[in-house]
Design a protein around this motif. Structure first.
Motif, PDB file in Angstrom:
ATOM      1  N   ARG A 185      -6.366   7.909  -2.710  1.00 33.50           N
ATOM      2  CA  ARG A 185      -7.073   6.476  -2.589  1.00 33.50           C
ATOM      3  C   ARG A 185      -7.829   6.098  -1.200  1.00 33.50           C
ATOM      4  N   ILE A 186      -6.893   6.533  -0.211  1.00 35.95           N
ATOM      5  CA  ILE A 186      -7.524   6.417   1.135  1.00 35.95           C
ATOM      6  C   ILE A 186      -8.500   7.120   1.572  1.00 35.95           C
ATOM      7  N   LEU A 187      -8.766   8.256   1.110  1.00 38.48           N
ATOM      8  CA  LEU A 187      -9.803   9.142   1.138  1.00 38.48           C
ATOM      9  C   LEU A 187     -11.044   8.532   0.636  1.00 38.48           C
ATOM     10  N   ALA A 188     -10.970   8.146  -0.467  1.00 35.18           N
ATOM     11  CA  ALA A 188     -12.046   7.415  -1.252  1.00 35.18           C
ATOM     12  C   ALA A 188     -12.650   6.233  -0.570  1.00 35.18           C
ATOM     13  N   ASP A 189     -11.505   5.578   0.090  1.00 39.20           N
ATOM     14  CA  ASP A 189     -11.893   4.126   0.752  1.00 39.20           C
ATOM     15  C   ASP A 189     -12.355   4.558   1.866  1.00 39.20           C
ATOM     16  N   LEU A 190     -12.099   5.509   2.725  1.00 38.83           N
ATOM     17  CA  LEU A 190     -12.745   5.980   4.165  1.00 38.83           C
ATOM     18  C   LEU A 190     -14.090   6.390   3.774  1.00 38.83           C
ATOM     19  N   ARG A 191     -14.449   7.270   2.749  1.00 39.52           N
ATOM     20  CA  ARG A 191     -15.640   7.556   2.402  1.00 39.52           C
ATOM     21  C   ARG A 191     -16.508   6.544   2.054  1.00 39.52           C
ATOM     22  N   GLU A 192     -16.088   5.347   1.315  1.00 37.76           N
ATOM     23  CA  GLU A 192     -16.759   4.157   1.123  1.00 37.76           C
ATOM     24  C   GLU A 192     -17.139   3.540   2.482  1.00 37.76           C
ATOM     25  N   LEU A 193     -16.367   3.464   3.380  1.00 38.21           N
ATOM     26  CA  LEU A 193     -16.346   2.825   4.598  1.00 38.21           C
ATOM     27  C   LEU A 193     -17.277   3.527   5.358  1.00 38.21           C
ATOM     28  N   ALA A 194     -17.580   5.005   5.414  1.00 38.74           N
ATOM     29  CA  ALA A 194     -18.309   5.523   6.228  1.00 38.74           C
ATOM     30  C   ALA A 194     -19.753   5.522   5.637  1.00 38.74           C
ATOM     31  N   SER A 195     -19.853   5.285   4.482  1.00 41.01           N
ATOM     32  CA  SER A 195     -21.264   5.195   3.672  1.00 41.01           C
ATOM     33  C   SER A 195     -21.752   3.905   3.560  1.00 41.01           C
ATOM     34  N   ALA A 196     -20.861   2.726   4.151  1.00 43.98           N
ATOM     35  CA  ALA A 196     -21.326   1.394   3.763  1.00 43.98           C
ATOM     36  C   ALA A 196     -22.768   1.106   4.227  1.00 43.98           C
ATOM     37  N   GLU A 197     -23.436   0.373   3.724  1.00 43.84           N
ATOM     38  CA  GLU A 197     -24.963  -0.065   3.917  1.00 43.84           C
ATOM     39  C   GLU A 197     -25.064  -1.129   4.801  1.00 43.84           C
ATOM     40  N   SER A 198     -24.415  -2.261   4.332  1.00 42.36           N
ATOM     41  CA  SER A 198     -24.282  -3.614   5.064  1.00 42.36           C
ATOM     42  C   SER A 198     -23.297  -3.720   5.799  1.00 42.36           C
ATOM     43  N   LEU A 199     -23.438  -4.690   6.780  1.00 43.53           N
ATOM     44  CA  LEU A 199     -22.468  -5.112   7.515  1.00 43.53           C
ATOM     45  C   LEU A 199     -21.092  -5.633   7.101  1.00 43.53           C
ATOM     46  N   ASP A 200     -21.708  -6.840   5.687  1.00 45.21           N
ATOM     47  CA  ASP A 200     -20.545  -7.235   4.889  1.00 45.21           C
ATOM     48  C   ASP A 200     -19.986  -6.102   4.185  1.00 45.21           C
ATOM     49  N   LEU A 218       3.865   9.084 -13.964  1.00 46.74           N
ATOM     50  CA  LEU A 218       4.264   8.603 -12.550  1.00 46.74           C
ATOM     51  C   LEU A 218       3.902   9.551 -11.499  1.00 46.74           C
ATOM     52  N   LEU A 219       3.971  10.844 -11.715  1.00 52.50           N
ATOM     53  CA  LEU A 219       3.276  11.452 -10.555  1.00 52.50           C
ATOM     54  C   LEU A 219       1.821  11.420 -10.517  1.00 52.50           C
ATOM     55  N   ASN A 276      -2.746   7.089  -5.502  1.00 53.15           N
ATOM     56  CA  ASN A 276      -2.384   6.323  -4.429  1.00 53.15           C
ATOM     57  C   ASN A 276      -2.484   6.864  -2.945  1.00 53.15           C
ATOM     58  N   ARG A 277      -2.012   8.300  -3.078  1.00 53.42           N
ATOM     59  CA  ARG A 277      -2.295   9.067  -2.019  1.00 53.42           C
ATOM     60  C   ARG A 277      -3.476   9.289  -1.498  1.00 53.42           C
TER      61      ARG A 277
END
Length: 111
Positions: free
Chosen positions: A14-29, A4-5, A11-12
């Motif tokens: 995850r947002i960092l990984a998501d933001l990294r993915e957003l910052a490195s997105a290669e296409s507009l889609d 559980l921990l 979950n806490r």
């Protein structure tokens, strides 16, 4: 208990990984897809986050940048319930630099 921990920690961060993915997105889609995924976990993530990240990226034509930001704004607006995010996440409500005037942290990061 340990599982559980671990799930709570995942979950806490995850947002960092998501933001990294957003910052490195290669296409507009990719930008819109990743932003949609972020809203699943952090529904109060404003489209200004995408706008700031797109502005920091080199090589994205201004027209394309405007298009992706507009799409993300529409995605965000469509996710609102009575003008508010369906729930408040633990990150974006606390990020004061998103609402700070120009010359804020985002501009400093771009230098």
């Amino acid at each position: 208990m340990t599982r559980l921990l671990l799930q709570k920690i995942e979950n806490r961060v995850r947002i960092l990984a998501d933001l990294r993915e957003l910052a490195s997105a290669e296409s507009l889609d990719s930008f819109t897809l990743v932003y949609t995924n972020i809203l699943d976990h952090q529904p109060d993530c404003p489209p200004e986050v995408v706008e700031k990240l797109v502005a920091l990226r080199e090589g994205i034509p201004r027209k394309d940048a405007k298009e992706v930001v507009q799409e993300c704004k529409e995605i965000y607006e469509n996710s609102l319930v009575d003008g508010n995010p369906p729930k408040t996440g633990f990150v974006f409500g606390k990020v004061k630099s998103l609402t700070a005037p120009k010359g804020s942290l985002w501009r400093k990061l771009a230098q």
